[in-house]
Enzyme design. Structure first.
Site, PDB file in Angstrom:
ATOM      1  N   ASP A   1       0.821  -1.103  -0.152  1.00  0.00           N
ATOM      2  CA  ASP A   1       0.029  -0.136   0.103  1.00  0.00           C
ATOM      3  C   ASP A   1       0.739   1.349   0.061  1.00  0.00           C
ATOM      4  O   ASP A   1       1.743   1.427   0.677  1.00  0.00           O
ATOM      5  CB  ASP A   1      -0.848  -0.031   1.428  1.00  0.00           C
TER       6      ASP A   1
ATOM      7  N   ASP B   1     -13.351  -3.864  -1.085  1.00  0.00           N
ATOM      8  CA  ASP B   1     -13.070  -3.265   0.078  1.00  0.00           C
ATOM      9  C   ASP B   1     -14.451  -3.560   1.076  1.00  0.00           C
ATOM     10  O   ASP B   1     -14.718  -2.607   1.335  1.00  0.00           O
ATOM     11  CB  ASP B   1     -12.545  -1.796   0.199  1.00  0.00           C
TER      12      ASP B   1
END
Ligand code: 1PR
Length: 527
Positions: free
Chosen positions: A229, A384
């Site tokens: 990330d 998500d």
């Protein structure tokens, strides 16, 4: 000097990087005469058979290629460049291939498989040699190579089969006739073994070798993926970060786990089967302005020879002056920089909501337009979701599943709510429906995160993963929550996930990728 035939679709950057890593220079074909002049020609194909042949035709390359091949000059076709050697493909009815090898390329047929397997065939699989070949020098036969394809060459052929690979049934994963060779797998994405194959092709005098330790049937490996990330920290430096349930700040500052290119290099060396970069604040700005991610990809792909995925901010965008940039343009820049797949998060939710509202596909969405040009396998959907408990299956108009972990009020059902903008906003859409519709629109893979588990080290959400996996026919990557080696065993033994992704435990060096693979050996197939 290696001549490379690039017809403008997809990631030839990795092939160039691999050849340059091997100390050769690359000349890219710019005219038909370059094909006539080539000493060794590599043709890496990406995308769809029909558009490939149309472009070759339009550029006037078909006749010179046929001339080159009929003269038995050194040629290596990769993936679609291998399929181009045949007479045609089920992927494009009525479109003629180069017709150097007899037969037609077929679609994977689930009816011929004892159990239907995910299509595309994506990941690391083995090869069984059917001929001796210079390509095999220095290999033993138990190596695995990276495949990604929906169509294949039949195993029922004559003497030109080089290798067979099993995926539900055997297919021809390589062919060789004289000095013309093609591989369905991508040597440039197959780590050290793939580089060896390329080096063998490049060298003039490699003697033909046989593979001695090959398996009697090959098996697709479960992939272990390292995820980075990435975002700018408060000082403006691009860093790999890591959240707890998507919160990446600790005592007010963005957690800094290292530099993206360095960490990707470390994971490649440690045996990662793929590397995923997520630009987690990409939804905020215009991604093409976010040049650091392009440069991260350019640098990484020079020394990392496994598939690279990039996500974050891939969507249509209108800038302050009113100019519209299509998601396809954004994706194209990433593919040129060395990405093999792009991943779409927030925009996938918007696309599916619009689809469900109107009941029809527009043909224009980011998913459809990128899949059309770069192939379905290049489009990953990053989901998500967050778990929402309900008392009854009919409580909400979503796909609800029974759960073995009851909710705070004893609820024994839950659904998985899709979110956008890095979990900041929940939407009235469930993850199972999202995955199903994205598959219908042409997505090739689902990257299934779980906000509740992210960064918790408490294991993957097996109920979520199995619910999504059983709803789609494309590969599913299990993500979020890995805390130890056994969590990987659990996800592969209790769900049909095709790959498992982790971040925190690898960044913090709590568990290495090699340790995960050692733990899985003997339980599931790994590379
Ligand atoms: O919406 O298309 O711009 O894409 C944004 C992308 O960034 C999405 O793929 C989204 O998942 C990701 N993202 C956005 N915010 C965050 C955040 O953490 N604040 N990261 C974020 C998502 C989840 C995984 C993580 C696993 C494994 N990170 O990528 O790596 O949960 O972690 P673990 O092994 O440590 O548990 P768009």
């Amino acid at each position: 000097m290696i001549t490379l035939l690039d017809y403008g679709a997809g990631n030839v950057r990795s092939v160039i990087n691999a050849i340059e890593k091997l100390g050769q220079t690359v000349k890219i074909v710019a005219s038909a005469a370059d094909i006539d002049r080539a000493e060794r020609l590599i043709f890496p194909g990406v995308g769809a058979f029909g558009s490939m042949m149309a472009i070759l035709e339009a550029k006037g390359y078909v006749a010179p290629l046929q001339r080159y091949l009929k003269a038995d000059r050194p040629f290596l076709g990769i993936c679609l460049g291998f399929q181009a050697l045949f007479e045609g493909s089920d992927e494009a009815q009525g479109v003629a291939g180069l017709g150097i090898l007899p037969g037609k390329v077929e679609r994977f047929n689930a009816d011929r498989m004892p159990q239907p397997l995910a299509v595309p065939h994506m990941g690391w699989n083995g090869i069984r040699a059917r001929q001796a070949s210079p390509l095999f020098a220095g290999l033993t036969g138990d190596e695995k190579f990276y495949f990604v394809h929906t169509y294949h060459v039949s195993a029922d052929r004559d003497a030109d089969v080089l290798t067979l690979t099993d995926y539900g049934y055997p297919f021809a994963s390589g062919a060789q006739r004289g000095r013309i060779i093609g591989t369905q797998f991508h040597p440039e994405k197959s780590g050290a073994a793939g580089l060896r194959i390329l080096a063998n092709f490049i060298a003039d005098d490699t003697p033909a070798a046989t593979l001695t330790d090959g398996p009697s049937t090959t098996q697709l490996a479960k992939r272990i993926i390292a995820c980075l990330d990435v975002r700018a920290n408060d000082a403006g430096d691009l860093v790999v970060t890591k959240g707890d349930q998507y919160d990446v700040r600790e005592s007010g500052s963005v957690r800094n786990m290292g530099k993206p290119v360095e960490l990707a290099g470390r994971y490649y060396t440690e045996g990662a089967d793929e590397i995923t970069f997520l630009n987690i604040t990409g939804f905020r700005d215009f991604p093409l302005k976010d040049m650091p991610m392009l440069s991260v990809l350019e640098h990484t792909s020079r020394s990392v020879f496994v598939p690279l995925t990039i996500g974050g901010g891939i969507r249509d965008y209108i800038d302050a002056s009113g100019r519209r940039y299509a998601a396809l343009e954004v994706a194209a820049a990433y593919f040129r920089a060395g990405a093999d797949k792009i991943s779409i998060g927030s925009d996938a939710v918007a696309i599916v909501e619009a689809y469900l509202k109107s009941g029809a596909a527009t043909g224009e969405s980011a998913i459809e337009s990128i899949a059309r040009v770069y192939g379905n396998q290049a489009v990953v959907i990053s989901v998500d979701p967050r778990r929402v408990y309900v008392a009854h299956p009919e409580a909400v108009p979503h796909v609800v599943i029974p759960t073995a972990t009851p909710g705070p009020n004893g609820e024994s059902y839950c659904w998985y709510q899709c979110t956008v903008k890095g979990g900041r906003e929940g939407r009235p859409l469930d993850a199972v429906t999202l995955a199903r519709v994205c598959e219908k629109l042409g997505a090739g893979e689902i990257l299934l995160n779980c906000i509740d588990r992210d960064g918790t080290n408490s294991g993957f959400d097996l109920e979520l993963i199995q619910a999504v996996k059983s709803a789609v026919g494309i590969p599913v990557i299990a993500s979020s929550g890995a805390g130890c080696e056994d969590h990987f065993a659990a996800v592969f033994e209790h769900t049909a996930a095709d790959a498992a992704l982790a971040a925190g435990i690898f960044h913090r060096r709590e568990v290495s990728i090699a340790a995960v693979k050692r733990h899985l050996t003997g339980r599931v197939t790994v590379r």
